[in-house]
Scaffold this motif. Sequence first.
Motif, PDB file in Angstrom:
ATOM      1  N   GLU A 137      46.547  33.348  40.304  1.00 42.12           N
ATOM      2  CA  GLU A 137      47.257  34.581  39.975  1.00 42.12           C
ATOM      3  C   GLU A 137      46.382  35.767  40.349  1.00 42.12           C
ATOM      4  O   GLU A 137      45.161  35.644  40.467  1.00 42.12           O
ATOM      5  N   ARG A 138      47.002  36.931  40.548  1.00 42.31           N
ATOM      6  CA  ARG A 138      46.217  38.135  40.796  1.00 42.31           C
ATOM      7  C   ARG A 138      45.288  38.377  39.599  1.00 42.31           C
ATOM      8  O   ARG A 138      45.669  38.162  38.447  1.00 42.31           O
ATOM      9  N   ALA A 174      45.004  37.759  29.259  1.00 42.66           N
ATOM     10  CA  ALA A 174      43.959  37.437  28.294  1.00 42.66           C
ATOM     11  C   ALA A 174      43.871  38.462  27.170  1.00 42.66           C
ATOM     12  O   ALA A 174      43.120  38.285  26.209  1.00 42.66           O
ATOM     13  N   GLY A 175      44.647  39.547  27.282  1.00 43.00           N
ATOM     14  CA  GLY A 175      44.683  40.559  26.227  1.00 43.00           C
ATOM     15  C   GLY A 175      43.548  41.563  26.281  1.00 43.00           C
ATOM     16  O   GLY A 175      43.332  42.312  25.326  1.00 43.00           O
ATOM     17  N   LEU A 176      42.829  41.634  27.403  1.00 45.38           N
ATOM     18  CA  LEU A 176      41.691  42.556  27.492  1.00 45.38           C
ATOM     19  C   LEU A 176      42.118  43.974  27.846  1.00 45.38           C
ATOM     20  O   LEU A 176      41.453  44.936  27.456  1.00 45.38           O
ATOM     21  N   ALA A 202      42.944  34.246  41.565  1.00 42.24           N
ATOM     22  CA  ALA A 202      42.012  33.270  41.011  1.00 42.24           C
ATOM     23  C   ALA A 202      42.770  32.265  40.160  1.00 42.24           C
ATOM     24  O   ALA A 202      43.832  32.560  39.606  1.00 42.24           O
ATOM     25  N   ASP A 203      42.202  31.084  40.078  1.00 43.13           N
ATOM     26  CA  ASP A 203      42.687  30.035  39.182  1.00 43.13           C
ATOM     27  C   ASP A 203      41.544  29.751  38.216  1.00 43.13           C
ATOM     28  O   ASP A 203      40.484  29.253  38.618  1.00 43.13           O
ATOM     29  N   LEU A 204      41.747  30.091  36.941  1.00 47.17           N
ATOM     30  CA  LEU A 204      40.648  30.019  35.980  1.00 47.17           C
ATOM     31  C   LEU A 204      40.196  28.604  35.678  1.00 47.17           C
ATOM     32  O   LEU A 204      39.171  28.404  35.014  1.00 47.17           O
ATOM     33  N   THR A 205      40.927  27.593  36.181  1.00 46.67           N
ATOM     34  CA  THR A 205      40.458  26.218  36.014  1.00 46.67           C
ATOM     35  C   THR A 205      39.375  25.870  37.033  1.00 46.67           C
ATOM     36  O   THR A 205      38.615  24.914  36.836  1.00 46.67           O
ATOM     37  N   GLN A 233      38.483  33.845  29.975  1.00 42.21           N
ATOM     38  CA  GLN A 233      39.014  32.537  29.613  1.00 42.21           C
ATOM     39  C   GLN A 233      40.507  32.495  29.933  1.00 42.21           C
ATOM     40  O   GLN A 233      41.209  33.499  29.879  1.00 42.21           O
ATOM     41  N   ALA A 234      40.982  31.301  30.237  1.00 37.42           N
ATOM     42  CA  ALA A 234      42.410  31.138  30.498  1.00 37.42           C
ATOM     43  C   ALA A 234      43.215  31.499  29.258  1.00 37.42           C
ATOM     44  O   ALA A 234      42.777  31.256  28.131  1.00 37.42           O
TER      45      ALA A 234
END
Length: 237
Positions: free
Chosen positions: A3-4, A12-14, A42-45, A57-58
């Motif tokens: 995802e972008r 993530a709520g930041l 990016a793919d956080l995995t 974090q995902a």
Amino acid sequence: MAERIQKLISQAGLASRRQAERWIEEGKVLLNGRKAGLGDRADLTVDKVEVAGRALQAAEKKITVLLNKPRGYISTLKDPGERRLVTELVADIPARLFPIGRLDYNTEGLLLLSNDGDLALRLTHPRHHVKKTYLVKGRGRLTSDMIGQLEQGVMIDQYKTAPAQVAKVRNSATTCWFELTISEGKNRQVRRMCDAIGISVVRLKRIGLGGLDLGGLETGRYRLLSAAEVARLKKIN
């Protein structure tokens, strides 16, 4: 799935996506050790995204459960008096859930717990007027005059409640049973409304909220809400 990066930061709520884009432009966001660009995905995995030195974090999977709360539990995340917490009843769920609204220590029935902040805001914000139905057992006989008072609104602490709905009234010699539906959520509101008309609540159970009901759910048990049920709750105006 990639995802972008600004979307991942927002999920993530930041920050909002717009703020996240500013952080990217200011060089505060790293993707796998290099400065990220606005078009990067990016793919956080598999990828490491850092925001101002903090690893992203995902986003936690959203989970909402409907609990049939027993009496003797408190609807908070912690209690200095070490009373039992409703979160203990959903401790086997691998997510940090919080109660949406509250049922007091001696009130039982339908309580939602979730990690979905958007849903919590939708259900607790006064402007949405979410309907909540309670089964009330009271000391005293519920008269037609008392019903009229509840349906017109009663005064509690210099505040007049919104009109309520009363249904399925049953009176015995010394007690009454009835269903009361309100669209507000003030502290101990049902008990205080009943006090105002001369009915002392002996037992109180929430049996409906926003179109949901307990069904055959046993006391102390819970069930997961479906995606369709959550979507309907989020459409409440």
